[in-house]
Design a protein around this motif. Structure first.
Motif, PDB file in Angstrom:
ATOM      1  N   UNK A 199      40.666  46.200  31.426  1.00  0.00           N
ATOM      2  CA  UNK A 199      40.780  45.492  30.145  1.00  0.00           C
ATOM      3  C   UNK A 199      40.717  43.985  30.357  1.00  0.00           C
ATOM      4  N   UNK A 200      41.363  43.502  31.426  1.00  0.00           N
ATOM      5  CA  UNK A 200      41.344  42.073  31.728  1.00  0.00           C
ATOM      6  C   UNK A 200      39.926  41.580  31.978  1.00  0.00           C
ATOM      7  N   UNK A 201      39.160  42.333  32.758  1.00  0.00           N
ATOM      8  CA  UNK A 201      37.779  41.942  33.062  1.00  0.00           C
ATOM      9  C   UNK A 201      36.947  41.824  31.790  1.00  0.00           C
ATOM     10  N   UNK A 202      37.102  42.801  30.897  1.00  0.00           N
ATOM     11  CA  UNK A 202      36.355  42.775  29.638  1.00  0.00           C
ATOM     12  C   UNK A 202      36.775  41.579  28.784  1.00  0.00           C
ATOM     13  N   UNK A 203      38.085  41.329  28.714  1.00  0.00           N
ATOM     14  CA  UNK A 203      38.589  40.204  27.917  1.00  0.00           C
ATOM     15  C   UNK A 203      38.145  38.863  28.501  1.00  0.00           C
TER      16      UNK A 203
END
Length: 200
Positions: free
Chosen positions: A82-86
């Protein structure tokens, strides 16, 4: 890693900048790669993912990422995905809003590359696994739109560079289309439209 890193990423990049114009030789000898920013006439240096692990910044960045997901409730891999996408969405949004995409990408490319690699390394460390070797794609990058380890990170850097430039260009095109849509309609155009409607 058998030895403790003793050089910072900033020192490596400064050394490449100071090495002169033989960029191929500098790249070969330093473990860095570069992109020519033709719009600004400058060279943007960035480390390979392997070289990044040899800097003092690597352990600090990996530990910072690990600390972030230790403070959350989701499993490390899920949190990191999720962090990578955000992170990527925020980068492209900031690029789209920037006044000059060429300056923006020059200022932000290396930080985004190294942070992304640090996320993968932090997840591996949290799971007690070996660090990614570049031969296979870790699960945390399964849905990520870039191959982060191909060409020692060069493929990631090039694709991201192009997407940042495109984000600004697409925003400019959308803004121009919106301006045209809001333009006042001339009296002549209104009369023509009324005539066409009357004939129907």
């Amino acid at each position: 890693m058998s030895t403790t890193p003793k050089i910072s990423l900033a020192e490596l990049l400064a050394g490449a900048d100071a090495a002169g114009h033989d960029h191929a030789a500098t790249e070969k000898n330093s473990g860095l790669q570069h992109i020519h920013n033709h719009a600004t006439g400058s060279i943007v240096w960035f480390p390979t993912w392997k070289k990044f692990r040899e800097t003092t910044d690597w352990s600090e960045t990996v530990e910072g990422v690990a600390e972030d997901f230790r403070s959350g409730s989701a499993p490390a891999e899920e949190w990191a995905t999720a962090l990578l996408a955000d992170d990527l969405a925020a980068l492209l949004e900031r690029a789209a809003a920037s006044s000059d995409a060429n300056i923006f990408v020059q200022d932000n490319l290396t930080h985004h590359l190294t942070r992304t690699w640090a996320v993968g390394d932090a997840v591996a460390k949290a799971a007690g696994k070996d660090l990614p070797s570049g031969t296979t794609t870790p699960a945390v990058f399964a849905g990520y739109p870039y191959d982060v380890y191909a060409q020692d990170g060069g493929a990631f850097a090039t694709a991201l560079w192009n997407d940042v430039i495109d984000a600004r260009r697409n925003r400019a095109l959308a803004d121009e289309a919106a301006r045209k849509a809001l333009k006042p309609v001339s009296r002549k155009a209104l009369k023509n439209a009324a005539r066409k409607a009357a004939r129907r």
